[in-house]
Design an enzyme around this catalytic site. Structure first.
Site, PDB file in Angstrom:
ATOM      1  N   HIS A 165       0.820  -1.207   0.000  1.00  0.00           N
ATOM      2  CA  HIS A 165       0.000   0.000   0.000  1.00  0.00           C
ATOM      3  C   HIS A 165       0.857   1.262   0.000  1.00  0.00           C
ATOM      4  O   HIS A 165       2.082   1.203   0.136  1.00  0.00           O
ATOM      5  CB  HIS A 165      -0.957  -0.007   1.197  1.00  0.00           C
ATOM      6  N   CYS A 181       2.954  -5.270   6.546  1.00  0.00           N
ATOM      7  CA  CYS A 181       2.632  -4.789   5.203  1.00  0.00           C
ATOM      8  C   CYS A 181       3.870  -4.190   4.542  1.00  0.00           C
ATOM      9  O   CYS A 181       4.884  -3.944   5.181  1.00  0.00           O
ATOM     10  CB  CYS A 181       1.517  -3.753   5.262  1.00  0.00           C
TER      11      CYS A 181
END
Length: 210
Positions: A165, A181
């Site tokens: 992301h 992440c």
């Protein structure tokens, strides 16, 4: 010194990709973070901090660039080298497009093979229960936008809570700061978003540094 620049805006800015991770995959079984720490954000993230939508890293080792890269994987495969802080898209002919990334901090790093299972622009953010326990002041929900810690785009990794992301903290690229992440500067994740279709094979590799 790393610098960031603003690229021209181009349509909807946002990303949320969920890449499909086969929980039965032997590669994934090699190194999987305990369920108790499978969080999507880090304690250092700043909800509400506004970052320019199209910030990209343009100088230094983490600038997006074509590099020599030896791999037996098919062109289009995404390979993440956590220890190096780089994400590669295999191009074939010994080359790959390389992006600088932020990765999971110690205890939140993992490896495996997954597929991109979902893509989204300006993803919403819902802090997981574990994060709300230690940071009860965080919002329970934040709509996608420039002030959202998820950044401009997201690629979801299988059925896991992990994703590739954007970020409203581009200065954290190259650091081990997340809860598992992989983050890119907003302009870079927007570029990646356009190049990577659903179903793309993603290989995450991590090795301890000596």
């Amino acid at each position: 010194m790393t610098r960031w620049t603003t690229l021209p805006a181009f349509g909807l800015m946002g990303a949320a990709l969920v890449a499909g991770l086969s929980m039965a995959s032997p590669a994934f079984a090699q190194s999987r973070p305990p369920a108790a720490i499978q969080e999507t954000m880090d304690i250092g993230d700043e909800p509400g901090r506004v970052s320019t939508e199209e910030v990209s890293i343009t100088e230094g080792p983490y600038a997006r660039q074509m590099v020599l890269f030896r791999s037996n994987e098919a062109p289009g495969t995404v390979i993440i080298q956590s220890a190096e802080r780089f994400l590669y898209i295999v191009q074939g002919n010994g080359r790959a497009l390389r992006y600088g990334i932020g990765v999971g901090r110690e205890g939140f790093q993992w490896s495996g093979q997954v597929q991109i299972s979902r893509k989204a622009e300006w993803p919403d953010w819902r802090p997981p229960p574990e994060m709300l326990q230690r940071q009860p002041y965080l919002p329970r929900f934040m709509a996608g936008g420039p002030g959202n810690p998820m950044g401009a785009r997201a690629l979801y990794l299988g059925s896991t809570v992990f994703r590739i992301h954007g970020t409203n903290q581009p200065e954290t690229i190259g650091q081990a700061i997340s809860s598992g992440c992989f983050r890119l500067a907003n302009g870079d994740v927007a570029d990646l978003y356009e190049r990577v279709p659903l179903g793309t094979k993603v290989i995450i590799r991590h090795k301890a540094t000596l």
